[in-house]
Design a protein around this motif. Sequence first.
Motif, mmCIF file in Angstrom:
data_model
loop_
_atom_site.group_PDB
_atom_site.id
_atom_site.type_symbol
_atom_site.label_atom_id
_atom_site.label_comp_id
_atom_site.label_asym_id
_atom_site.label_seq_id
_atom_site.Cartn_x
_atom_site.Cartn_y
_atom_site.Cartn_z
ATOM 1 N N VAL A 1 0.828 -1.195 0.000
ATOM 2 C CA VAL A 1 0.000 0.000 0.000
ATOM 3 C C VAL A 1 0.868 1.254 0.000
ATOM 4 N N LEU A 2 0.387 2.307 -0.656
ATOM 5 C CA LEU A 2 1.077 3.593 -0.652
ATOM 6 C C LEU A 2 0.799 4.303 0.666
ATOM 7 N N ALA A 3 1.819 4.919 1.239
ATOM 8 C CA ALA A 3 1.678 5.593 2.528
ATOM 9 C C ALA A 3 0.563 6.629 2.510
ATOM 10 N N ASN A 4 0.395 7.321 1.373
ATOM 11 C CA ASN A 4 -0.614 8.379 1.271
ATOM 12 C C ASN A 4 -2.018 7.901 1.583
ATOM 13 N N ILE A 5 -2.286 6.632 1.362
ATOM 14 C CA ILE A 5 -3.647 6.099 1.537
ATOM 15 C C ILE A 5 -3.707 4.983 2.571
ATOM 16 N N ALA A 6 -2.602 4.765 3.286
ATOM 17 C CA ALA A 6 -2.505 3.610 4.176
ATOM 18 C C ALA A 6 -3.391 3.727 5.408
ATOM 19 N N ASP A 7 -3.865 4.925 5.735
ATOM 20 C CA ASP A 7 -4.687 5.077 6.941
ATOM 21 C C ASP A 7 -5.983 4.275 6.840
ATOM 22 N N THR A 8 -6.553 4.184 5.631
ATOM 23 C CA THR A 8 -7.791 3.408 5.461
ATOM 24 C C THR A 8 -7.548 1.940 5.799
ATOM 25 N N ALA A 9 -6.482 1.380 5.246
ATOM 26 C CA ALA A 9 -6.171 -0.032 5.515
ATOM 27 C C ALA A 9 -5.847 -0.254 6.990
#
Length: 545
Positions: A109-117
């Motif tokens: 996963v890309l760090a920019n969007i990892a909060d969702t995961a």
Amino acid sequence: MDLDRSIIDVFSDACAKFGDRPAFTCLGHTLSISDIDKLSGRFASYLQNHTSLKPGDRIAVQLPNVLQYPVVVFGALRAGLVVVNTNPLYTRRELKHQLNDSGAKALVVLANIADTASQVIEETGVEQVIVSEIADLHSPIKRTLINSVAKYVKKMVPEFSFGNQVNFRDAMNLGGKQPHSDVKRTPEDIAVLQYTGGTTGVAKGAMLTNRNLVANMEQVREALGESIKEGEETYIAPLPLYHIYAFTIHCMSLFSTGNHSVLIPNPRDIPAFVKTLKGLRFTGFVGLNTLFNGLMRNPDFAELDFSRLHTTASGGMALTRDTAKRWEEMTGCVVTEGYGMTETSPVVSLNPAEAVQLGTVGKPVPATEVKVIDENGNDLPNNTPGELCVRGPQVMKGYWQREEATAETIDSEGWLRTGDMAVIQDDGYIKIVDRKKDMIIVSGFNVYPNEIEDVVSAHDKVTEAAAIGIPDEKSGEIVKIFVVKADDALTEEELIAYCRDNLTAYKVPKQVEFRDDLPKTNVGKILRRELRDEELKKIEALENA
């Protein structure tokens, strides 16, 4: 057409033949085919030597168009894993469903969007999360600069935490210390689980085998013919590689012929997109209707160098005649529209560049059979609208762990029911009339939203439009059109009068709603479903008031 090769067989052949050719460029940095070979080997080594993953296990890849995507995907395939392409825009609910449904044991996963995961990962079976930053494969100085700006200046990286996390660069360093071994996979082995959009219920994973994807690669190459010259092409790649259309074009067809793809991480940022294209003498462009419109509205786009552009491919949504004509006038290149779906890996048909028929999606690609049927499953003659059915080597193996849904979609003779209404002309060209579920029925007459949108979009004061059917006591349904203006002077009365001049009476919209924008998928496809759901909620609220 050699259908006994796996994707890694195709990959290895390309690396041996075109090693020094540029493969992918992103944010000003280019990786050659040899670079992809070396780096994907390191990632395969990490997976084989530092995780518990075994051949056949699923690995979810949640990356936009960055250089890590081809490295991770080819590395995973070389390790014998099944790639689960995962939309970076997924909500927590959607991501949790896909990770659990696929049985993914790892996530990149890309760090920019990892909060969702990070908010759902403990509710899934994912054992390992590999987190990458946007410029992880750039040179050290540029990597530090780009990643720091993204994190600290633009605040693009929200807080997140995983208990089972490893950084992508650390994984690559570990993988570089030990050799990997390419795992032999058969043509019938699943290579990719490609999830459908879930517009007709829960999202399902289409099982795309090595044979499916290699076949479609060969079909596209043969259909495009001289449009893809080995080692000579530079194609622009704004559509996300995790979408099967872009994956097949850029990671399969173009890579296998030693050609170059310029990755656009955020095609919605039109000024930055156009800036990336400045100075490039690109030969091909893969996009869709809304993206073409967005680019042509940018004043700097017309100043680009189109002297080598010979192929513009459109897919994913209907191409309007007005957009196609304006693109050709501005770039000098005809738009060739095609048709496909996730379940067909995805390409079913293409317009030949030398004989484009606007308003059609071209002829079936080689080794592909098509027919249309009525509601009872009976074959229909040419020039008669019916549900389009497809049979060929690119048709999926089935839906992952959904035998009943597979049986409803693919019959015993291998025909896949697309759910799209189409006409097959006498000359073999296919015209998509509309999605079966989107069809509007006005007083017993079938009204196809594509036709309404095509007419309305041709108005010089309209940027884009979407048509839906809403309930009506008198006629069953009426047509409502949602419009984004190109000129604020446009009125509802003017637009309806224009429609009356160009459409049969029962097709003329009875309602017009002007909007600043229209809801779209991550690839820019207009979501009629969302508009329809909004209208039904309004009607329900009024009835309950």
